[in-house]
Scaffold this motif. Structure first.
Motif, PDB file in Angstrom:
ATOM      1  N   GLN A 248      -1.679   9.451   5.275  1.00 36.83           N
ATOM      2  CA  GLN A 248      -1.174   8.463   4.189  1.00 36.83           C
ATOM      3  C   GLN A 248      -2.181   7.638   4.085  1.00 36.83           C
ATOM      4  OE1 GLN A 248       1.508   5.776   6.189  1.00 36.83           O
ATOM      5  NE2 GLN A 248       2.053   4.301   4.306  1.00 36.83           N
ATOM      6  N   CYS A 249      -2.080   6.967   2.689  1.00 40.32           N
ATOM      7  CA  CYS A 249      -3.575   6.270   2.174  1.00 40.32           C
ATOM      8  C   CYS A 249      -3.490   5.365   2.744  1.00 40.32           C
ATOM      9  CB  CYS A 249      -4.141   6.029   1.323  1.00 40.32           C
ATOM     10  SG  CYS A 249      -5.067   5.456   0.612  1.00 40.32           S
TER      11      CYS A 249
ATOM     12  N   ILE B 261      -5.402   1.170   3.590  1.00 43.27           N
ATOM     13  CA  ILE B 261      -7.108   0.387   3.551  1.00 43.27           C
ATOM     14  C   ILE B 261      -7.300  -0.950   4.646  1.00 43.27           C
ATOM     15  CG2 ILE B 261      -8.081  -2.121   1.785  1.00 43.27           C
ATOM     16  CD1 ILE B 261      -7.109  -0.237   0.554  1.00 43.27           C
TER      17      ILE B 261
ATOM     18  N   TYR C  87      -7.546  13.745   8.835  1.00 39.84           N
ATOM     19  CA  TYR C  87      -8.401  12.584   9.390  1.00 39.84           C
ATOM     20  C   TYR C  87      -9.463  12.417   7.811  1.00 39.84           C
ATOM     21  CZ  TYR C  87      -9.720   7.868   9.882  1.00 39.84           C
ATOM     22  OH  TYR C  87     -10.101   6.009  10.077  1.00 39.84           O
ATOM     23  N   THR C  88      -9.092  11.697   6.945  1.00 39.79           N
ATOM     24  CA  THR C  88     -10.450  11.422   5.492  1.00 39.79           C
ATOM     25  C   THR C  88     -10.845   9.850   5.326  1.00 39.79           C
ATOM     26  OG1 THR C  88      -9.337  13.398   4.645  1.00 39.79           O
ATOM     27  CG2 THR C  88     -10.934  12.210   3.459  1.00 39.79           C
ATOM     28  N   TRP C  89     -12.454   9.713   5.538  1.00 39.41           N
ATOM     29  CA  TRP C  89     -12.399   8.864   4.922  1.00 39.41           C
ATOM     30  C   TRP C  89     -13.064   8.284   3.469  1.00 39.41           C
ATOM     31  CZ3 TRP C  89     -18.794   7.417   6.332  1.00 39.41           C
ATOM     32  CH2 TRP C  89     -18.616   6.143   5.690  1.00 39.41           C
ATOM     33  N   CYS C  90     -12.196   8.095   3.026  1.00 39.24           N
ATOM     34  CA  CYS C  90     -11.999   8.016   1.286  1.00 39.24           C
ATOM     35  C   CYS C  90     -13.731   6.877   1.080  1.00 39.24           C
ATOM     36  CB  CYS C  90     -11.474   8.243   0.981  1.00 39.24           C
ATOM     37  SG  CYS C  90      -9.640   8.982   1.301  1.00 39.24           S
TER      38      CYS C  90
ATOM     39  N   VAL D 270     -11.396   2.665   2.945  1.00 36.43           N
ATOM     40  CA  VAL D 270      -9.983   4.112   2.460  1.00 36.43           C
ATOM     41  C   VAL D 270     -10.821   4.815   3.276  1.00 36.43           C
ATOM     42  CG1 VAL D 270      -8.630   4.460   0.244  1.00 36.43           C
ATOM     43  CG2 VAL D 270      -9.682   2.860  -0.364  1.00 36.43           C
ATOM     44  N   HIS D 271      -9.317   5.163   3.943  1.00 37.75           N
ATOM     45  CA  HIS D 271      -9.086   6.403   4.484  1.00 37.75           C
ATOM     46  C   HIS D 271      -7.397   7.054   4.518  1.00 37.75           C
ATOM     47  CE1 HIS D 271     -12.461   5.503   8.091  1.00 37.75           C
ATOM     48  NE2 HIS D 271     -12.886   4.791   7.000  1.00 37.75           N
ATOM     49  N   GLU D 272      -7.491   8.273   4.803  1.00 37.01           N
ATOM     50  CA  GLU D 272      -6.578   8.664   4.846  1.00 37.01           C
ATOM     51  C   GLU D 272      -5.574   8.961   5.937  1.00 37.01           C
ATOM     52  OE1 GLU D 272      -6.596  11.340   1.760  1.00 37.01           O
ATOM     53  OE2 GLU D 272      -6.386  10.012  -0.292  1.00 37.01           O
TER      54      GLU D 272
ATOM     55  N   VAL E 154      -1.527   2.016   2.310  1.00 39.53           N
ATOM     56  CA  VAL E 154      -1.193   1.776   0.712  1.00 39.53           C
ATOM     57  C   VAL E 154       0.560   1.599   0.106  1.00 39.53           C
ATOM     58  CG1 VAL E 154      -2.158   2.895  -1.842  1.00 39.53           C
ATOM     59  CG2 VAL E 154      -3.529   2.062   0.627  1.00 39.53           C
TER      60      VAL E 154
ATOM     61  N   GLU F  66      -0.472   2.554  -6.447  1.00 39.56           N
ATOM     62  CA  GLU F  66      -1.604   2.669  -7.037  1.00 39.56           C
ATOM     63  C   GLU F  66      -1.644   3.071  -8.131  1.00 39.56           C
ATOM     64  OE1 GLU F  66      -5.265   5.967  -7.708  1.00 39.56           O
ATOM     65  OE2 GLU F  66      -4.312   5.915  -5.551  1.00 39.56           O
TER      66      GLU F  66
END
Length: 91
Positions: free
Chosen positions: A2-3, A5, A39-42, A54-56, A80, A83
């Motif tokens: 999930q995304c 903020i 885990y992703t830091w966008c 914005v992280h996932e 989020v 979008e």
């Protein structure tokens, strides 16, 4: 995943130097690696008094754990829900 903020209130964030942002990025990357879960830091945006990221991740608790491990504030963690952008007008 999930995304989310994340609002990180940092007084005078606008005055962070390039070198400080590099160090923050390195710390964040190390915290991501230490989690051992997807885990992703966008991207992150610096404003006058905060950084918005914005992280996932799977859930908000994982976002908060990343913040704890990195020593970052996570004043608000908001999922989020939708979008949209200029392309949305195309139908």
């Amino acid at each position: 995943m999930q995304c989310f903020i994340i609002e990180r209130r940092i007084p005078d964030a606008k005055n962070l130097t390039h070198e400080q942002l590099v160090e923050i990025a390195r710390t964040s990357n190390a915290a991501v690696e230490s989690l051992g879960v997807p885990y992703t830091w966008c991207v992150s945006y610096v404003t006058d008094e905060a950084i918005f990221c914005v992280h996932e991740a799977e859930d908000a608790e994982t976002i908060r754990e990343h913040a704890r491990r990195g020593g970052f504030p996570a004043d608000r963690v908001m999922p989020v829900l939708a979008e949209f952008g200029p392309h949305t007008a195309m139908g």
